[in-house]
Design a protein around this motif. Structure first.
Motif, PDB file in Angstrom:
ATOM      1  N   GLY A  72       0.803  -1.211   0.000  1.00  0.00           N
ATOM      2  CA  GLY A  72       0.000   0.000   0.000  1.00  0.00           C
ATOM      3  C   GLY A  72       0.836   1.261   0.000  1.00  0.00           C
ATOM      4  N   PRO A  73       0.187   2.432  -0.125  1.00  0.00           N
ATOM      5  CA  PRO A  73       0.916   3.702  -0.225  1.00  0.00           C
ATOM      6  C   PRO A  73       1.759   4.028   0.999  1.00  0.00           C
ATOM      7  CG  PRO A  73      -1.446   4.073   0.015  1.00  0.00           C
ATOM      8  CD  PRO A  73      -1.269   2.627  -0.268  1.00  0.00           C
ATOM      9  N   GLY A  74       1.473   3.397   2.142  1.00  0.00           N
ATOM     10  CA  GLY A  74       2.256   3.642   3.339  1.00  0.00           C
ATOM     11  C   GLY A  74       3.464   2.748   3.475  1.00  0.00           C
ATOM     12  N   GLY A  75       3.622   1.796   2.555  1.00  0.00           N
ATOM     13  CA  GLY A  75       4.764   0.887   2.623  1.00  0.00           C
ATOM     14  C   GLY A  75       4.552  -0.204   3.656  1.00  0.00           C
ATOM     15  N   GLY A  76       5.653  -0.832   4.060  1.00  0.00           N
ATOM     16  CA  GLY A  76       5.595  -1.923   5.024  1.00  0.00           C
ATOM     17  C   GLY A  76       5.747  -3.273   4.348  1.00  0.00           C
ATOM     18  N   GLU A  77       5.089  -4.287   4.908  1.00  0.00           N
ATOM     19  CA  GLU A  77       5.229  -5.640   4.372  1.00  0.00           C
ATOM     20  C   GLU A  77       4.361  -5.824   3.138  1.00  0.00           C
ATOM     21  OE1 GLU A  77       4.453 -10.259   5.758  1.00  0.00           O
ATOM     22  OE2 GLU A  77       5.040  -8.768   7.273  1.00  0.00           O
ATOM     23  N   ALA A  78       4.990  -6.238   2.051  1.00  0.00           N
ATOM     24  CA  ALA A  78       4.270  -6.469   0.806  1.00  0.00           C
ATOM     25  C   ALA A  78       3.601  -7.838   0.845  1.00  0.00           C
ATOM     26  CB  ALA A  78       5.220  -6.384  -0.384  1.00  0.00           C
ATOM     27  N   THR A  79       2.474  -7.952   0.155  1.00  0.00           N
ATOM     28  CA  THR A  79       1.762  -9.215   0.086  1.00  0.00           C
ATOM     29  C   THR A  79       1.891  -9.813  -1.313  1.00  0.00           C
ATOM     30  OG1 THR A  79      -0.294  -8.082  -0.513  1.00  0.00           O
ATOM     31  CG2 THR A  79       0.093  -8.497   1.819  1.00  0.00           C
ATOM     32  N   VAL A  80       1.857 -11.125  -1.380  1.00  0.00           N
ATOM     33  CA  VAL A  80       1.919 -11.826  -2.662  1.00  0.00           C
ATOM     34  C   VAL A  80       0.522 -11.900  -3.255  1.00  0.00           C
ATOM     35  CG1 VAL A  80       2.495 -13.976  -3.840  1.00  0.00           C
ATOM     36  CG2 VAL A  80       3.925 -13.175  -1.954  1.00  0.00           C
ATOM     37  N   LEU A  81       0.349 -11.344  -4.455  1.00  0.00           N
ATOM     38  CA  LEU A  81      -0.927 -11.406  -5.150  1.00  0.00           C
ATOM     39  C   LEU A  81      -1.046 -12.679  -5.978  1.00  0.00           C
ATOM     40  CD1 LEU A  81      -1.220  -7.738  -6.478  1.00  0.00           C
ATOM     41  CD2 LEU A  81      -2.285  -8.708  -4.427  1.00  0.00           C
ATOM     42  N   ALA A  82       0.055 -13.088  -6.564  1.00  0.00           N
ATOM     43  CA  ALA A  82       0.032 -14.285  -7.402  1.00  0.00           C
ATOM     44  C   ALA A  82       1.420 -14.899  -7.433  1.00  0.00           C
ATOM     45  CB  ALA A  82      -0.421 -13.946  -8.817  1.00  0.00           C
ATOM     46  N   ALA A  83       1.483 -16.203  -7.183  1.00  0.00           N
ATOM     47  CA  ALA A  83       2.744 -16.942  -7.267  1.00  0.00           C
ATOM     48  C   ALA A  83       2.738 -17.923  -8.425  1.00  0.00           C
ATOM     49  CB  ALA A  83       3.006 -17.697  -5.962  1.00  0.00           C
ATOM     50  N   ASP A  84       1.591 -18.016  -9.116  1.00  0.00           N
ATOM     51  CA  ASP A  84       1.483 -18.846 -10.313  1.00  0.00           C
ATOM     52  C   ASP A  84       0.362 -18.280 -11.172  1.00  0.00           C
ATOM     53  OD1 ASP A  84      -1.123 -20.124  -9.605  1.00  0.00           O
ATOM     54  OD2 ASP A  84       0.070 -21.038  -8.009  1.00  0.00           O
ATOM     55  N   ALA A  85       0.178 -18.867 -12.339  1.00  0.00           N
ATOM     56  CA  ALA A  85      -0.810 -18.345 -13.282  1.00  0.00           C
ATOM     57  C   ALA A  85      -2.221 -18.855 -12.998  1.00  0.00           C
ATOM     58  CB  ALA A  85      -0.402 -18.690 -14.708  1.00  0.00           C
ATOM     59  N   GLY A  86      -2.382 -19.647 -11.935  1.00  0.00           N
ATOM     60  CA  GLY A  86      -3.699 -20.136 -11.576  1.00  0.00           C
ATOM     61  C   GLY A  86      -4.278 -21.130 -12.557  1.00  0.00           C
ATOM     62  N   ASP A  87      -3.418 -21.730 -13.375  1.00  0.00           N
ATOM     63  CA  ASP A  87      -3.881 -22.679 -14.389  1.00  0.00           C
ATOM     64  C   ASP A  87      -3.487 -24.113 -14.056  1.00  0.00           C
ATOM     65  OD1 ASP A  87      -1.173 -22.420 -14.696  1.00  0.00           O
ATOM     66  OD2 ASP A  87      -1.222 -21.886 -16.817  1.00  0.00           O
ATOM     67  N   GLY A  88      -3.114 -24.335 -12.796  1.00  0.00           N
ATOM     68  CA  GLY A  88      -2.702 -25.675 -12.395  1.00  0.00           C
ATOM     69  C   GLY A  88      -1.266 -25.995 -12.712  1.00  0.00           C
ATOM     70  N   GLY A  89      -0.555 -25.028 -13.279  1.00  0.00           N
ATOM     71  CA  GLY A  89       0.838 -25.225 -13.637  1.00  0.00           C
ATOM     72  C   GLY A  89       1.770 -24.947 -12.477  1.00  0.00           C
ATOM     73  N   LYS A  90       3.058 -24.948 -12.775  1.00  0.00           N
ATOM     74  CA  LYS A  90       4.062 -24.719 -11.748  1.00  0.00           C
ATOM     75  C   LYS A  90       4.108 -23.250 -11.357  1.00  0.00           C
ATOM     76  CE  LYS A  90       8.335 -24.721 -12.959  1.00  0.00           C
ATOM     77  NZ  LYS A  90       9.665 -25.088 -13.479  1.00  0.00           N
ATOM     78  N   PRO A  91       4.661 -22.936 -10.192  1.00  0.00           N
ATOM     79  CA  PRO A  91       4.795 -21.541  -9.772  1.00  0.00           C
ATOM     80  C   PRO A  91       5.659 -20.743 -10.749  1.00  0.00           C
ATOM     81  CG  PRO A  91       5.158 -23.039  -7.929  1.00  0.00           C
ATOM     82  CD  PRO A  91       5.112 -23.879  -9.159  1.00  0.00           C
ATOM     83  N   PHE A  92       5.508 -19.425 -10.685  1.00  0.00           N
ATOM     84  CA  PHE A  92       6.353 -18.566 -11.505  1.00  0.00           C
ATOM     85  C   PHE A  92       7.820 -18.880 -11.217  1.00  0.00           C
ATOM     86  CE2 PHE A  92       2.742 -15.346 -10.980  1.00  0.00           C
ATOM     87  CZ  PHE A  92       2.124 -15.745 -12.158  1.00  0.00           C
ATOM     88  N   THR A  93       8.635 -18.765 -12.237  1.00  0.00           N
ATOM     89  CA  THR A  93      10.059 -19.080 -12.109  1.00  0.00           C
ATOM     90  C   THR A  93      10.931 -17.842 -12.071  1.00  0.00           C
ATOM     91  OG1 THR A  93       9.682 -21.135 -13.335  1.00  0.00           O
ATOM     92  CG2 THR A  93      11.956 -20.415 -13.126  1.00  0.00           C
ATOM     93  N   PHE A  94      10.572 -16.814 -12.853  1.00  0.00           N
ATOM     94  CA  PHE A  94      11.456 -15.648 -12.990  1.00  0.00           C
ATOM     95  C   PHE A  94      10.606 -14.436 -13.362  1.00  0.00           C
ATOM     96  CE2 PHE A  94      15.555 -14.158 -15.449  1.00  0.00           C
ATOM     97  CZ  PHE A  94      15.562 -12.990 -14.715  1.00  0.00           C
ATOM     98  N   VAL A  95       9.817 -13.940 -12.394  1.00  0.00           N
ATOM     99  CA  VAL A  95       8.989 -12.752 -12.632  1.00  0.00           C
ATOM    100  C   VAL A  95       9.905 -11.545 -12.777  1.00  0.00           C
ATOM    101  CG1 VAL A  95       7.142 -11.312 -11.719  1.00  0.00           C
ATOM    102  CG2 VAL A  95       7.063 -13.776 -11.382  1.00  0.00           C
ATOM    103  N   ASN A  96       9.633 -10.705 -13.771  1.00  0.00           N
ATOM    104  CA  ASN A  96      10.655  -9.730 -14.156  1.00  0.00           C
ATOM    105  C   ASN A  96      10.108  -8.320 -14.380  1.00  0.00           C
ATOM    106  OD1 ASN A  96      13.016  -8.539 -15.118  1.00  0.00           O
ATOM    107  ND2 ASN A  96      13.640 -10.347 -16.247  1.00  0.00           N
TER     108      ASN A  96
END
Length: 361
Positions: free
Chosen positions: A153-177
């Motif tokens: 958020g705009p105040g900073g602090g601990e970031a949350t993970v919105l997505a760690a994979d494409a939600g298609d049953g596949g493997k997690p992201f490997t190299f988000v860039n």
């Protein structure tokens, strides 16, 4: 030298040869730089502009401001650095301060220790690469190479993970860039540079000509991720066009940029946008139109007196202006703000602030 080191040296030598051969076909010859730092039109009779660059040192122990971003008040830049944090530059105090971090950084002593870290610590502590704010909400979106798509958020602090994979049953992201945000909808466009190799092994993407990268979209309303295009060779930076009809994607290995059409008769198609004179990293919209591409390495002969670190390309993919720098400098980001160029690099221990100081024919 150990056998491992010797083998690694041989590997890097051949990777260097491969890089040169991969992009050489797309390189355009350019005249010698007019100054150590300059912006110039390489066409005959083109204008050369000297660029004065101030170095803003990062805090001791961290490097690699790979991507830069400015908040809705114009403050910053914000930069993701090598220990997993997002730092904010305060123009008044002339100091960097911690703005955001991930849960691993907060809870794992390895990440905050002042002692030298192991080679695999990055995969635990995170490595924020692409950054972009959503102006209306003030949220900062983060492309972390290992942890996925994140937000704070705009105040900073601990970031949350919105997505760690494409939600298609596949493997997690490997190299988000790379990353960009549609300011009208809040949707996020980002890249996963490979489904095989992590950032720690990014040279393998080039060496093996891996083409498993993807262009993805995060829907801000539904929270779902969609794969817009798969089977891509080292997709890196991404930028939404001014008219929001397409996104431009920088491809590192092929030294090219492509565009994916979001709207209109070409919607869903992926086409060549520009051949580039080097290995592109991030791409940003330029104030005069078109795009700035930061280059990790030029594709012209290394013995040339010119060392390219960036290129401006117009909205049609032509009329290149090149940015040159002293040997040894590499850029990962060129962000334009209030007529000045902010320069980030995944390798350097400072952020550059460039101001055009002269023009000549």
């Amino acid at each position: 030298m150990s056998r491992i080191h010797a083998n690694m040296s041989v590997l890097l030598f051949f990777v260097g040869l491969l890089l040169s051969s991969w992009c050489l076909a797309h390189a355009e010859a350019a005249k010698p730089a007019a100054a150590p730092w300059s912006i110039e039109d390489p066409k005959p009779g083109g204008v050369a502009r000297s660029l004065s660059v101030k170095q803003i040192s990062l805090p001791n122990g961290v490097t690699g401001a790979e991507s830069l971003a400015f908040d809705r008040r114009g403050q910053g830049p914000y930069a993701g650095v090598s220990d997993g944090r997002i730092l904010k530059w305060d123009a008044i105090t002339q100091e960097w301060a911690t703005f955001a971090y991930n849960s691993n950084y907060k809870n794992n002593p390895t990440c905050t220790s002042s002692l030298p870290r192991s080679a695999d610590a990055e995969s635990v502590c995170g490595r924020p690469l692409g950054l972009q704010f959503h102006t209306r909400t003030g949220n900062l979106y983060i492309a972390d190479a290992y942890l996925g798509l994140m937000m704070v958020g705009p105040g900073g602090g601990e970031a949350t993970v919105l997505a760690a994979d494409a939600g298609d049953g596949g493997k997690p992201f490997t190299f988000v860039n790379g990353i960009d945000v549609d300011q009208a909808t809040g949707d996020v466009y980002f890249t996963d540079s490979s489904t095989v190799y992590t950032r720690a092994h990014n040279s393998e993407i080039l060496y093996n000509r891996d083409s498993t990268g993807r262009l993805l979209k995060y829907d801000a309303r539904t929270g779902k991720v969609t794969v817009l295009r798969a089977g891509l060779p080292y997709p890196n930076g991404v930028a939404l066009s001014f008219d929001r009809t397409h996104v431009v994607v920088a491809h590192t290995g092929p030294c090219q940029a492509f565009r994916y059409w979001l709207k209109g008769p070409k919607a869903g198609s992926y086409e060549l946008f520009a051949d580039l004179p080097g290995y592109a990293d991030n791409v940003r919209r330029a104030a005069r139109g078109g795009y700035w591409f930061a280059l990790n390495r030029e594709s012209i002969d290394s013995t040339s007196p010119e060392h390219l670190v960036g290129v401006w390309v117009d909205g049609d993919g032509g009329n290149h202006d090149v940015v040159t720098a002293p040997k040894g400098v590499t850029l990962s980001d060129i962000s334009e703000k209030n007529g000045r160029l902010w320069l980030g690099s995944v390798e350097l221990d400072y952020v550059g602030l460039g101001v055009i100081v002269s023009r000549s024919n």
